[in-house]
Write a protein that holds these residues in place. Structure first.
Motif, mmCIF file in Angstrom:
data_model
loop_
_atom_site.group_PDB
_atom_site.id
_atom_site.type_symbol
_atom_site.label_atom_id
_atom_site.label_comp_id
_atom_site.label_asym_id
_atom_site.label_seq_id
_atom_site.Cartn_x
_atom_site.Cartn_y
_atom_site.Cartn_z
ATOM 1 N N GLU A 184 0.828 -1.213 0.000
ATOM 2 C CA GLU A 184 0.000 0.000 0.000
ATOM 3 C C GLU A 184 0.861 1.260 0.000
ATOM 4 O O GLU A 184 0.621 2.189 -0.773
ATOM 5 N N LYS A 185 1.868 1.287 0.882
ATOM 6 C CA LYS A 185 2.753 2.456 0.962
ATOM 7 C C LYS A 185 3.439 2.693 -0.379
ATOM 8 O O LYS A 185 3.573 3.826 -0.828
ATOM 9 N N VAL A 186 3.898 1.594 -0.993
ATOM 10 C CA VAL A 186 4.591 1.719 -2.280
ATOM 11 C C VAL A 186 3.599 2.192 -3.349
ATOM 12 O O VAL A 186 3.902 3.077 -4.147
ATOM 13 N N ALA A 187 2.392 1.617 -3.339
ATOM 14 C CA ALA A 187 1.375 1.991 -4.330
ATOM 15 C C ALA A 187 1.007 3.467 -4.205
ATOM 16 O O ALA A 187 0.666 4.121 -5.189
ATOM 17 N N ASN A 188 1.074 4.005 -2.995
ATOM 18 C CA ASN A 188 0.737 5.413 -2.776
ATOM 19 C C ASN A 188 1.911 6.347 -3.055
ATOM 20 O O ASN A 188 1.872 7.520 -2.678
ATOM 21 N N GLN A 238 5.391 -8.727 -5.523
ATOM 22 C CA GLN A 238 4.254 -7.858 -5.206
ATOM 23 C C GLN A 238 4.548 -6.402 -5.575
ATOM 24 O O GLN A 238 3.650 -5.649 -5.909
ATOM 25 N N LEU A 239 5.827 -6.032 -5.479
ATOM 26 C CA LEU A 239 6.201 -4.630 -5.702
ATOM 27 C C LEU A 239 6.554 -4.359 -7.165
ATOM 28 O O LEU A 239 6.671 -3.209 -7.576
ATOM 29 N N GLU A 240 6.693 -5.436 -7.942
ATOM 30 C CA GLU A 240 7.136 -5.305 -9.335
ATOM 31 C C GLU A 240 6.295 -4.329 -10.176
ATOM 32 O O GLU A 240 6.847 -3.574 -10.970
ATOM 33 N N PRO A 241 4.978 -4.310 -10.030
ATOM 34 C CA PRO A 241 4.181 -3.399 -10.863
ATOM 35 C C PRO A 241 4.482 -1.924 -10.614
ATOM 36 O O PRO A 241 4.111 -1.079 -11.424
ATOM 37 N N TYR A 242 5.115 -1.614 -9.486
ATOM 38 C CA TYR A 242 5.354 -0.218 -9.152
ATOM 39 C C TYR A 242 6.819 0.119 -9.422
ATOM 40 O O TYR A 242 7.680 -0.739 -9.316
#
Ligand SMILES: [Zn+2]
Length: 206
Positions: free
Chosen positions: A130-134, A160-164
């Motif tokens: 969530e933090k990364v997505a934001n 999980q973090l790859e898309p960002y």
């Protein structure tokens, strides 16, 4: 073990539920407490009671704390966009002792371990995503022990973090394979944070 007192037996039983404490050690500790001034035992029991009833987990990083937002997350001196992912508070303490990291932490509360029935949903992973997505994060630094469970957890979070478009890195392996982070000496651990490498590189080398 035959006891002349049910009270003694209960206390020994409860003490022996602690890790690494067998019945004999439990009996020794309980007898020690009985020999101490009564206030000493009361302080111990009070501390344990308060620990369980008052302890909080930081709303931001999930570290054990006395307040809603822990001291590290609340400090204006910390770089909030550098997040170091660790297993538990012992790793936070070990890294803090090195004085080499000025970012904040994200405490998972364990590692993925199918044998122990611990899956990703048992860990504090979604709040990190969530933090990364934001867009609150510049770099996520993996600092889990280099055991199979640690590597599995790193890789799961990395996916999980790859898309960002967030930079991911892992602490340099001055830490020997299989070592738990908290047992690494301060200099080695400090260096491994400073000389961290992009996470992709760690995948190629293993
Ligand atoms: Zn915190």
């Amino acid at each position: 073990m035959e006891f002349s007192s049910k009270l003694l037996e209960n206390a020994v039983y409860e003490m022996s539920q602690l890790p690494g404490i067998g019945k004999r050690t439990a009996l020794r500790l309980v007898l020690h407490l009985l020999r101490q001034p009564k206030e000493q035992t009361e302080r111990l029991s009070f501390a344990l009671h308060n620990l369980r009833s008052e302890i909080k987990y930081c709303n931001s990083c999930n570290n054990i704390s006395d307040v809603e937002i822990c001291e590290i997350c609340a400090s204006p001196k910390r770089e909030k966009d550098f997040i170091c992912v660790v297993e538990d508070i012992r790793d936070v303490m070990a890294i803090e002792n090195t004085n080499q990291f000025k970012g904040i932490y994200h405490v998972l509360g364990g590692k993925i371990s199918p044998i122990d029935g611990i899956g990703p949903s048992h860990l504090n992973i979604s709040t990190l995503v969530e933090k990364v997505a934001n867009n609150e994060v510049k770099e996520v630094i993996f600092a889990l022990s280099s055991t199979m469970e640690g590597d599995t957890t790193n890789f799961y979070i990395y996916k999980q973090l790859e898309p960002y478009s967030v930079r991911t890195s892992t602490i340099a392996r001055g830490i020997s394979v299989g070592d738990e982070l908290e047992f690494a000496d301060e200099v080695t651990l400090g260096r491994s944070i400073v000389n961290r490498i992009p996470f992709e590189n760690s995948l190629k080398s293993s």
